[in-house]
Design an enzyme around this catalytic site. Sequence first.
Site, PDB file in Angstrom:
ATOM      1  N   ARG A   1       4.892  -8.050   4.632  1.00 43.51           N
ATOM      2  CA  ARG A   1       4.648  -6.819   4.508  1.00 43.51           C
ATOM      3  C   ARG A   1       4.892  -6.049   6.073  1.00 43.51           C
ATOM      4  O   ARG A   1       5.046  -5.100   5.960  1.00 43.51           O
ATOM      5  CB  ARG A   1       3.233  -7.052   4.810  1.00 43.51           C
ATOM      6  CG  ARG A   1       2.564  -5.788   3.559  1.00 43.51           C
ATOM      7  CD  ARG A   1       1.379  -4.916   3.172  1.00 43.51           C
ATOM      8  NE  ARG A   1       1.702  -3.765   2.172  1.00 43.51           N
ATOM      9  CZ  ARG A   1       0.315  -2.701   2.539  1.00 43.51           C
ATOM     10  NH1 ARG A   1      -1.066  -3.734   3.124  1.00 43.51           N
ATOM     11  NH2 ARG A   1      -0.078  -1.589   2.119  1.00 43.51           N
TER      12      ARG A   1
ATOM     13  N   HIS B   1       6.464  -2.581   6.895  1.00 41.98           N
ATOM     14  CA  HIS B   1       6.543  -1.458   7.602  1.00 41.98           C
ATOM     15  C   HIS B   1       6.908  -1.520   8.844  1.00 41.98           C
ATOM     16  O   HIS B   1       6.531   0.403   8.876  1.00 41.98           O
ATOM     17  CB  HIS B   1       4.764  -1.555   7.179  1.00 41.98           C
ATOM     18  CG  HIS B   1       3.997  -1.388   6.135  1.00 41.98           C
ATOM     19  ND1 HIS B   1       3.143  -0.848   5.964  1.00 41.98           N
ATOM     20  CD2 HIS B   1       4.691  -1.595   4.905  1.00 41.98           C
ATOM     21  CE1 HIS B   1       2.368  -0.837   4.196  1.00 41.98           C
ATOM     22  NE2 HIS B   1       3.349  -1.295   4.269  1.00 41.98           N
TER      23      HIS B   1
ATOM     24  N   ASN C   1      -1.182   1.706   6.270  1.00 39.12           N
ATOM     25  CA  ASN C   1      -1.946   0.547   7.273  1.00 39.12           C
ATOM     26  C   ASN C   1      -2.940   0.129   7.264  1.00 39.12           C
ATOM     27  O   ASN C   1      -3.526  -0.987   7.767  1.00 39.12           O
ATOM     28  CB  ASN C   1      -1.121   0.818   8.219  1.00 39.12           C
ATOM     29  CG  ASN C   1       0.456   0.902   8.297  1.00 39.12           C
ATOM     30  OD1 ASN C   1       1.223   0.832   7.524  1.00 39.12           O
ATOM     31  ND2 ASN C   1       1.094   1.729   9.478  1.00 39.12           N
TER      32      ASN C   1
ATOM     33  N   HIS D   1       6.144  -8.657  -3.711  1.00 38.80           N
ATOM     34  CA  HIS D   1       4.681  -8.899  -4.381  1.00 38.80           C
ATOM     35  C   HIS D   1       4.878 -10.060  -4.805  1.00 38.80           C
ATOM     36  O   HIS D   1       4.029 -10.959  -5.718  1.00 38.80           O
ATOM     37  CB  HIS D   1       4.803  -7.641  -5.073  1.00 38.80           C
ATOM     38  CG  HIS D   1       4.493  -6.290  -4.498  1.00 38.80           C
ATOM     39  ND1 HIS D   1       4.664  -5.007  -4.834  1.00 38.80           N
ATOM     40  CD2 HIS D   1       4.250  -5.730  -2.695  1.00 38.80           C
ATOM     41  CE1 HIS D   1       4.426  -3.659  -4.327  1.00 38.80           C
ATOM     42  NE2 HIS D   1       4.053  -4.750  -2.322  1.00 38.80           N
TER      43      HIS D   1
END
Length: 319
Positions: A62, A66, A94, A193
């Site tokens: 992740r 990001h 975040n 995911h």
Amino acid sequence: MALFSSSILSFSTLFLFMLGIASAQLSSNFYSSSCPTALSIIRGTVNTAVSKEKRMGASLLRLHFHDCFVNGCDASVLLDDTINFTGEKTAMPNANSLRGYEVIDTIKSQLEKQCPGVVSCADILAVAARDSVVKLGGTTWTVPLGRRDATTASFVDANKNLPSPSLNLSDLISAFRKKGFTAPEMVTLSGGHTIGQVQCKVIRDRIYNETNIDPNFAASIKKNCPRPVGVGDTNLSSLDQTTRVFDNTYFKDLVNKKGLMHSDQQLFNGGSTNSRVNTYSQNSAKFFSDFGCAMIKMGNLSPLTGSKGEIRTNCRKTN
Ligand code: HEM
Ligand SMILES: *[C@@H]1O[C@H](CO)[C@@H](O)[C@H](O)[C@H]1NC(C)=O
Ligand SMILES: *[C@@H]1O[C@H](CO)[C@@H](O)[C@H](O)[C@H]1NC(C)=O
Ligand SMILES: *[C@@H]1O[C@H](CO)[C@@H](O)[C@H](O)[C@H]1NC(C)=O
Ligand SMILES: *[C@@H]1O[C@H](CO)[C@@H](O)[C@H](O)[C@H]1NC(C)=O
């Protein structure tokens, strides 16, 4: 003589031109002479961290996402706030959510001992994401390298460019289209995911208020996620039924109305992405190979190359 020097001139112009092109491209052997142990150092530390805590593999994957979706893969996400600088860590998607920073710090300090000032934090993120997926039983891909690190970050863009879990399908598609991805590629990347966890506060509306959810599944999640806002907000639930394994169970779950976030189930809710979800739910090999390609494409989002940016010595601050 005039002819000679002009041909030297045009030759060197051509050379500089080619260098310019070359420096704008990432290459998988970027560190093969400047830091031959770079990849094994990163892999070793990722493997140790993920063995200790499986979820860390998800957290590292992740982090790279990001990073890349906010002004490119430039490690901007890793810069700490200071008195006179607000970075991306406290942006909504975040704050109290993104994790794994300490693992990146450990990798960076080992690399600085081995090859000081050579390996960028942005490349560490890209390789750690791949190694995490591999460690959790997923697919592999060759990571193009040579990114450099930003000297800035953007709180505003982190809030704007990272998709919210409350988006509907058309808004998810446009969020990824803005970054150059097709709707099927958005589905592929959402397969991230298949690992990791989500906080109760993110899924409350879905498990208590939505109807396109398996009732037994909703009931089981509710046990760990009470209805009143403010109670158990940070309790964690697994993003798919096999959260410690990188596989295609996430897509099987979506087909069974067991998507945990609103945005997850949007991918299989009768819309244009249904068929892609169906395909992946039945064909994990196709998901794996598409995921590798999509991760390489994501890793290519606006890297800083050549003399742009810097190689941070500490991933949390500019040099
Ligand atoms: C499609 C749009 C996406 C949305 C709306 C979204 C949103 C979220 C949210 C809200 C969480 C849970 C945060 C928390 O509860 O603290 C999460 C977790 C996670 N996301 Fe996404 N995400 C998306 C796409 C992606 C992509 C493209 C990847 C990677 C390829 C990814 C990888 C992950 C992972 C691995 C976790 C679990 C992290 C952990 O357990 O530490 N996500 N995402
Ligand atoms: C920010 O503050 C630090 C001291 O906390 C100082 O060293 C630095 O020069 C300042 N940077 C800017 C851009 O003002
Ligand atoms: C998706 O959400 C946006 C913003 O909330 C809304 O304007 C749009 O109409 C929705 N689209 C669909 C198809 O529901
Ligand atoms: C669900 O919907 C109701 C009515 O619209 C609303 O009051 C409530 O806050 C929503 N969320 C949850 C978790 O119940
Ligand atoms: C989840 O939240 C509830 C309410 O705060 C709490 O009683 C429970 O222990 C939490 N569960 C976990 C697994 O943390």
